[in-house]
Design a protein around this motif. Structure first.
Motif, PDB file in Angstrom:
ATOM      1  N   ASN A  45       5.758   2.243  16.070  1.00 22.64           N
ATOM      2  CA  ASN A  45       4.886   1.272  15.409  1.00 22.64           C
ATOM      3  C   ASN A  45       4.366   1.717  14.043  1.00 22.64           C
ATOM      4  OD1 ASN A  45       3.657  -1.411  15.743  1.00 22.64           O
ATOM      5  ND2 ASN A  45       1.729  -0.275  15.601  1.00 22.64           N
ATOM      6  N   PRO A  46       3.990   2.992  13.848  1.00 22.66           N
ATOM      7  CA  PRO A  46       3.542   3.372  12.500  1.00 22.66           C
ATOM      8  C   PRO A  46       4.593   3.108  11.427  1.00 22.66           C
ATOM      9  CG  PRO A  46       2.872   5.023  14.092  1.00 22.66           C
ATOM     10  CD  PRO A  46       3.797   4.088  14.812  1.00 22.66           C
ATOM     11  N   ALA A  47       5.859   3.448  11.719  1.00 23.31           N
ATOM     12  CA  ALA A  47       6.926   3.193  10.745  1.00 23.31           C
ATOM     13  C   ALA A  47       7.149   1.701  10.552  1.00 23.31           C
ATOM     14  CB  ALA A  47       8.219   3.868  11.207  1.00 23.31           C
ATOM     15  N   LEU A  48       7.059   0.946  11.646  1.00 24.87           N
ATOM     16  CA  LEU A  48       7.217  -0.508  11.551  1.00 24.87           C
ATOM     17  C   LEU A  48       6.161  -1.109  10.637  1.00 24.87           C
ATOM     18  CD1 LEU A  48       8.669  -3.085  12.599  1.00 24.87           C
ATOM     19  CD2 LEU A  48       6.971  -3.147  14.430  1.00 24.87           C
ATOM     20  N   LEU A  49       4.905  -0.675  10.798  1.00 23.29           N
ATOM     21  CA  LEU A  49       3.826  -1.206   9.967  1.00 23.29           C
ATOM     22  C   LEU A  49       3.994  -0.799   8.508  1.00 23.29           C
ATOM     23  CD1 LEU A  49       0.703  -0.781  12.274  1.00 23.29           C
ATOM     24  CD2 LEU A  49       1.741  -2.924  11.506  1.00 23.29           C
ATOM     25  N   ARG A  50       4.453   0.419   8.258  1.00 24.50           N
ATOM     26  CA  ARG A  50       4.681   0.833   6.869  1.00 24.50           C
ATOM     27  C   ARG A  50       5.721  -0.060   6.211  1.00 24.50           C
ATOM     28  NH1 ARG A  50       4.958   6.488   9.151  1.00 24.50           N
ATOM     29  NH2 ARG A  50       2.843   7.296   8.993  1.00 24.50           N
ATOM     30  N   TYR A  51       6.771  -0.340   6.934  1.00 22.76           N
ATOM     31  CA  TYR A  51       7.821  -1.230   6.424  1.00 22.76           C
ATOM     32  C   TYR A  51       7.260  -2.616   6.128  1.00 22.76           C
ATOM     33  CZ  TYR A  51      11.763  -4.500   6.906  1.00 22.76           C
ATOM     34  OH  TYR A  51      12.665  -5.514   6.730  1.00 22.76           O
ATOM     35  N   LEU A  52       6.558  -3.181   7.081  1.00 18.66           N
ATOM     36  CA  LEU A  52       6.067  -4.551   6.937  1.00 18.66           C
ATOM     37  C   LEU A  52       4.980  -4.654   5.874  1.00 18.66           C
ATOM     38  CD1 LEU A  52       5.965  -5.610  10.697  1.00 18.66           C
ATOM     39  CD2 LEU A  52       7.563  -6.410   8.941  1.00 18.66           C
ATOM     40  N   ARG A  53       4.169  -3.623   5.699  1.00 18.61           N
ATOM     41  CA  ARG A  53       3.095  -3.686   4.708  1.00 18.61           C
ATOM     42  C   ARG A  53       3.618  -3.701   3.284  1.00 18.61           C
ATOM     43  NH1 ARG A  53      -0.633   0.339   8.292  1.00 18.61           N
ATOM     44  NH2 ARG A  53      -1.694  -1.298   9.491  1.00 18.61           N
ATOM     45  N   VAL A  54       4.861  -3.290   3.091  1.00 14.52           N
ATOM     46  CA  VAL A  54       5.471  -3.387   1.770  1.00 14.52           C
ATOM     47  C   VAL A  54       6.196  -4.715   1.604  1.00 14.52           C
ATOM     48  CG1 VAL A  54       7.228  -2.437   0.227  1.00 14.52           C
ATOM     49  CG2 VAL A  54       5.655  -0.909   1.412  1.00 14.52           C
ATOM     50  N   VAL A  55       6.977  -5.113   2.619  1.00 15.65           N
ATOM     51  CA  VAL A  55       7.786  -6.326   2.465  1.00 15.65           C
ATOM     52  C   VAL A  55       7.033  -7.599   2.809  1.00 15.65           C
ATOM     53  CG1 VAL A  55       9.925  -5.065   2.882  1.00 15.65           C
ATOM     54  CG2 VAL A  55       8.761  -6.152   4.799  1.00 15.65           C
ATOM     55  N   ALA A  56       5.904  -7.476   3.513  1.00  9.57           N
ATOM     56  CA  ALA A  56       5.117  -8.666   3.887  1.00  9.57           C
ATOM     57  C   ALA A  56       3.669  -8.281   4.055  1.00  9.57           C
ATOM     58  CB  ALA A  56       5.657  -9.283   5.180  1.00  9.57           C
ATOM     59  N   SER A  57       3.049  -7.828   2.972  1.00 13.55           N
ATOM     60  CA  SER A  57       1.730  -7.203   3.052  1.00 13.55           C
ATOM     61  C   SER A  57       0.679  -8.094   3.708  1.00 13.55           C
ATOM     62  CB  SER A  57       1.260  -6.787   1.654  1.00 13.55           C
ATOM     63  OG  SER A  57       1.228  -7.918   0.782  1.00 13.55           O
ATOM     64  N   GLU A  58       0.685  -9.392   3.396  1.00 23.04           N
ATOM     65  CA  GLU A  58      -0.358 -10.276   3.919  1.00 23.04           C
ATOM     66  C   GLU A  58      -0.146 -10.642   5.390  1.00 23.04           C
ATOM     67  OE1 GLU A  58      -0.725 -13.707   1.499  1.00 23.04           O
ATOM     68  OE2 GLU A  58      -1.197 -12.608  -0.331  1.00 23.04           O
ATOM     69  N   SER A 144       6.013  -0.765  -3.617  1.00 20.39           N
ATOM     70  CA  SER A 144       5.926  -2.203  -3.850  1.00 20.39           C
ATOM     71  C   SER A 144       6.235  -2.564  -5.300  1.00 20.39           C
ATOM     72  CB  SER A 144       4.528  -2.716  -3.476  1.00 20.39           C
ATOM     73  OG  SER A 144       3.546  -2.208  -4.364  1.00 20.39           O
ATOM     74  N   ARG A 145       6.289  -1.561  -6.178  1.00 18.53           N
ATOM     75  CA  ARG A 145       6.633  -1.820  -7.576  1.00 18.53           C
ATOM     76  C   ARG A 145       8.137  -1.761  -7.828  1.00 18.53           C
ATOM     77  NH1 ARG A 145       2.767   2.159 -10.890  1.00 18.53           N
ATOM     78  NH2 ARG A 145       4.181   1.466 -12.573  1.00 18.53           N
ATOM     79  N   LEU A 146       8.889  -1.346  -6.835  1.00 18.86           N
ATOM     80  CA  LEU A 146      10.338  -1.317  -6.983  1.00 18.86           C
ATOM     81  C   LEU A 146      10.909  -2.723  -6.806  1.00 18.86           C
ATOM     82  CD1 LEU A 146      11.344   1.808  -4.837  1.00 18.86           C
ATOM     83  CD2 LEU A 146      10.959   1.704  -7.303  1.00 18.86           C
ATOM     84  N   PRO A 147      12.127  -2.965  -7.303  1.00 19.42           N
ATOM     85  CA  PRO A 147      12.798  -4.218  -6.966  1.00 19.42           C
ATOM     86  C   PRO A 147      12.846  -4.376  -5.452  1.00 19.42           C
ATOM     87  CG  PRO A 147      13.984  -3.088  -8.713  1.00 19.42           C
ATOM     88  CD  PRO A 147      12.912  -2.136  -8.242  1.00 19.42           C
ATOM     89  N   GLU A 148      12.730  -5.607  -4.987  1.00 16.18           N
ATOM     90  CA  GLU A 148      12.568  -5.867  -3.558  1.00 16.18           C
ATOM     91  C   GLU A 148      13.654  -5.215  -2.708  1.00 16.18           C
ATOM     92  OE1 GLU A 148      12.445  -9.729  -0.520  1.00 16.18           O
ATOM     93  OE2 GLU A 148      12.188  -9.993  -2.683  1.00 16.18           O
ATOM     94  N   GLN A 149      14.907  -5.353  -3.124  1.00 10.39           N
ATOM     95  CA  GLN A 149      15.984  -4.812  -2.302  1.00 10.39           C
ATOM     96  C   GLN A 149      15.944  -3.285  -2.259  1.00 10.39           C
ATOM     97  OE1 GLN A 149      20.500  -4.869  -3.157  1.00 10.39           O
ATOM     98  NE2 GLN A 149      20.160  -6.579  -1.744  1.00 10.39           N
ATOM     99  N   GLN A 150      15.640  -2.645  -3.380  1.00 10.73           N
ATOM    100  CA  GLN A 150      15.543  -1.193  -3.399  1.00 10.73           C
ATOM    101  C   GLN A 150      14.439  -0.708  -2.473  1.00 10.73           C
ATOM    102  OE1 GLN A 150      15.210   0.261  -7.412  1.00 10.73           O
ATOM    103  NE2 GLN A 150      17.082  -0.755  -8.095  1.00 10.73           N
ATOM    104  N   ALA A 151      13.295  -1.369  -2.538  1.00  8.60           N
ATOM    105  CA  ALA A 151      12.168  -0.978  -1.698  1.00  8.60           C
ATOM    106  C   ALA A 151      12.526  -1.135  -0.220  1.00  8.60           C
ATOM    107  CB  ALA A 151      10.935  -1.810  -2.032  1.00  8.60           C
ATOM    108  N   GLU A 152      13.163  -2.250   0.124  1.00 12.09           N
ATOM    109  CA  GLU A 152      13.483  -2.481   1.532  1.00 12.09           C
ATOM    110  C   GLU A 152      14.520  -1.488   2.028  1.00 12.09           C
ATOM    111  OE1 GLU A 152      14.124  -6.130   4.643  1.00 12.09           O
ATOM    112  OE2 GLU A 152      14.604  -6.497   2.535  1.00 12.09           O
ATOM    113  N   VAL A 153      15.497  -1.157   1.203  1.00  7.60           N
ATOM    114  CA  VAL A 153      16.504  -0.178   1.607  1.00  7.60           C
ATOM    115  C   VAL A 153      15.859   1.180   1.864  1.00  7.60           C
ATOM    116  CG1 VAL A 153      18.435   1.205   0.750  1.00  7.60           C
ATOM    117  CG2 VAL A 153      18.506  -1.276   0.555  1.00  7.60           C
TER     118      VAL A 153
END
Length: 205
Positions: A45-58, A144-153
């Protein structure tokens, strides 16, 4: 999870991995053991939340909760090793994220679907989450300042611990494109960290 930033490779801390006990833990969780399920939840869950807080912060908490609801429902049918488990978890999260985005586009004023307390894992270790996330704010903000695809990868490769082929399948890209996005993203992240005075070694994500 410490990440040592190098443009040509990933180096992650495997402390938060169930490891050789995964098969027994999974079987116990599938058999209804709340303690065993809590091991899986605390690990991922900690890793899951880190991922989601960048790609879907709200909407990170909502998506995470809905993801675990789907996991609980599908757990008896899951079969695979730990790497497959993590891939399934993050694939489920990404699908929930895309589903919510479609719903919001169609019905921007509609509330999110309600999830009952009984559907959400009950063993929440707030202190553990706080300790693991206390030093992540700066690094996650830079991601979150990276291009979306780079950040998600980067999040899927480093934070989620998924291999290149799994990430490529999730994103509908070739493994080569994933490697290029990761390479460029890490170089950009290293530059941003340098600009903010953060060293490139031992950065906590």
């Amino acid at each position: 999870m410490p990440i040592f930033l190098r443009a040509d490779a990933f180096s992650t801390d495997t402390q938060h991995v169930v490891g050789e006990d995964f098969g027994a833990v999974l079987a116990a969780a599938q058999g209804g053991s709340e303690d065993a399920f809590a091991v899986l939840w605390r690990d991922a869950n900690p890793a899951l939340l880190r991922y989601l807080r960048v790609v879907a912060s709200e909407h990170a908490e909502d998506v995470a909760a809905e993801t675990w609801v789907q996991v609980v429902r599908g757990l008896p049918r899951f079969a695979g090793e730990e790497s497959a488990w993590r891939a399934w978890l993050f694939t489920t999260a990404r699908r929930r994220l895309l589903d919510q985005a479609r719903v919001r586009r169609r019905h921007p004023t509609e509330p999110l679907d309600e999830i009952t307390a009984a559907d959400v894992p009950r063993t929440v270790d707030a202190e553990q989450l706080a300790m693991e996330n206390i030093a992540t704010g700066a690094a996650m903000a830079l991601l979150s300042r990276l291009p979306e695809q780079q950040a998600e990868v980067i999040l899927l490769r480093v934070v989620a611990g998924l291999d290149t082929e799994v990430v490529a399948d999730m994103l509908g890209r070739s493994p080569g494109a994933v490697r290029v996005a990761a390479h460029r993203g890490l170089k950009r992240l290293a530059a941003l960290l340098s600009e903010t005075g953060v060293t490139q070694t031992g950065v906590t994500l």
